[in-house]
Design a protein around this motif. Sequence first.
Motif, PDB file in Angstrom:
ATOM      1  N   THR A 159       0.835  -1.210   0.000  1.00  0.00           N
ATOM      2  CA  THR A 159       0.000   0.000   0.000  1.00  0.00           C
ATOM      3  C   THR A 159       0.867   1.257   0.000  1.00  0.00           C
ATOM      4  OG1 THR A 159      -0.171   0.134   2.426  1.00  0.00           O
ATOM      5  CG2 THR A 159      -1.876  -1.136   1.281  1.00  0.00           C
ATOM      6  N   SER A 164       2.592  -0.014  -4.139  1.00  0.00           N
ATOM      7  CA  SER A 164       1.293   0.140  -4.811  1.00  0.00           C
ATOM      8  C   SER A 164       1.490   0.404  -6.301  1.00  0.00           C
ATOM      9  CB  SER A 164       0.463   1.249  -4.157  1.00  0.00           C
ATOM     10  OG  SER A 164       1.104   2.485  -4.281  1.00  0.00           O
ATOM     11  N   GLN A 168       0.318  -2.129  -9.501  1.00  0.00           N
ATOM     12  CA  GLN A 168      -0.586  -1.618 -10.541  1.00  0.00           C
ATOM     13  C   GLN A 168       0.095  -1.598 -11.921  1.00  0.00           C
ATOM     14  OE1 GLN A 168      -3.486   1.575  -8.923  1.00  0.00           O
ATOM     15  NE2 GLN A 168      -1.688   1.732  -7.634  1.00  0.00           N
ATOM     16  N   LEU A 193      -7.205  -1.435  -5.113  1.00  0.00           N
ATOM     17  CA  LEU A 193      -6.163  -1.123  -6.101  1.00  0.00           C
ATOM     18  C   LEU A 193      -6.139  -2.121  -7.254  1.00  0.00           C
ATOM     19  CD1 LEU A 193      -3.030  -0.113  -3.937  1.00  0.00           C
ATOM     20  CD2 LEU A 193      -4.612   1.378  -5.153  1.00  0.00           C
ATOM     21  N   TYR A 309      -3.356   6.265  -6.311  1.00  0.00           N
ATOM     22  CA  TYR A 309      -2.341   6.468  -5.274  1.00  0.00           C
ATOM     23  C   TYR A 309      -2.997   7.040  -4.031  1.00  0.00           C
ATOM     24  CZ  TYR A 309      -2.536  11.426  -6.584  1.00  0.00           C
ATOM     25  OH  TYR A 309      -2.962  12.703  -6.832  1.00  0.00           O
TER      26      TYR A 309
END
Length: 346
Positions: A159, A164, A168, A193, A309
């Motif tokens: 995270t 993150s 992604q 996410l 984000y």
Amino acid sequence: MNATPVSNTRVLLASRPSGEPTQENLRLETVSLPTPGGGEVLLRTIYLSLDPYMRGRMNDARSYAAPVEIGAVMEGGTVAEVVESNDPDFSPGDFVLSHLGWQAYGVQPGRFLRKLDPARAPISTAVGVLGMPGFTAYAGLLEIGKPKEGETVAVAAATGPVGSAVGQIAKIKGATTIGIAGGPEKVAYLKELGFDSALDHRTPLFREELKSATPNGIDVYFENVGGAVWDAVRPRLNTYGRVPVCGLVSHYNETALPDGPDRSAQLMSTILTKSLTVRGFIQTEFVRTHYRSFQEDMSGWIRDGKLLYREDIVDGLENAPEAFFGMLTGKNFGKLLIQVGPDPTR
Ligand code: NDP
């Protein structure tokens, strides 16, 4: 910014920590405002970026960068507003990416600054998703991890700003993504996410859950944390797996090697028999070759809603030490920023 500044507040390294850093290692002080010389710019800090690498700078140890000296201002990336300029390229009211460290005001040569356009992206992202941490994820994953469509990519501290983005970007590249984080709230966010699997490394079932979530093994493990997560990931790595070694945050406060038998032979054997690529990196090595494509790709992905984000903004420079210590044990939730002064763009 209308108010005329009179003094500067800053946080100095008072002593070197042994193990976990404490308040005694840092000292807040108020001094008079610095005066810019020729070609220099006086800046007011809006956001101070807190990053795990700062723990290493507190040690008096050889590394890829020099330690912060005792009595010196703690190092750090900042987003700032120009107050006074002796550089024709900058005017009062401009927003810039700078490296003032942990202080409310600072002076830097104009040539070290990058102007920020608040119409293009929130200025805080210049030290987050569109700055150093986002770039670290982009370059480390694509240049070393090289994820292919259909492969499995795992990342911890998932995270945070690096993790993150890694997850992604891997998803955008067509990989199956495994996000690892601490606690149920963070795990729930990993699902938002778009991670294919979201795992909590703090539960006793973590190792079993990782096994179930990776029926085809792991092709790329983006290493942010080391420790128990790495121990659980290692047996899941596939032949020709890639491990970009980006950070080892679970070890940053350690003062000695863990007890127990030396397992380096076992590790080397795994690397050998699975033909693994384990490659450490410092993001600066890729700036010349990848920074432009990073800015283009990342801005596009954010604009298209493909990459989200999260920021964790703590108010007040005086709260920076506590926030920093917390980050090293997972108390932050998203890119950790200190709001040092008002942001006129928000
Ligand atoms: P984060 O904002 O993700 O903060 C660090 C996170 O690490 C914590 O929030 C926590 O998340 C996790 N963590 C802490 N202790 C442990 C532990 N014992 N086991 C597992 N996870 C733990 O940091 P960043 O995204 O800024 O940085 C991520 C990594 O990337 C760091 O290791 C950093 O040093 C490295 N880095 C390397 C660069 C390079 O050039 N090589 C450049 C920038 C960053 P949780 O609660 O989810 O466990």
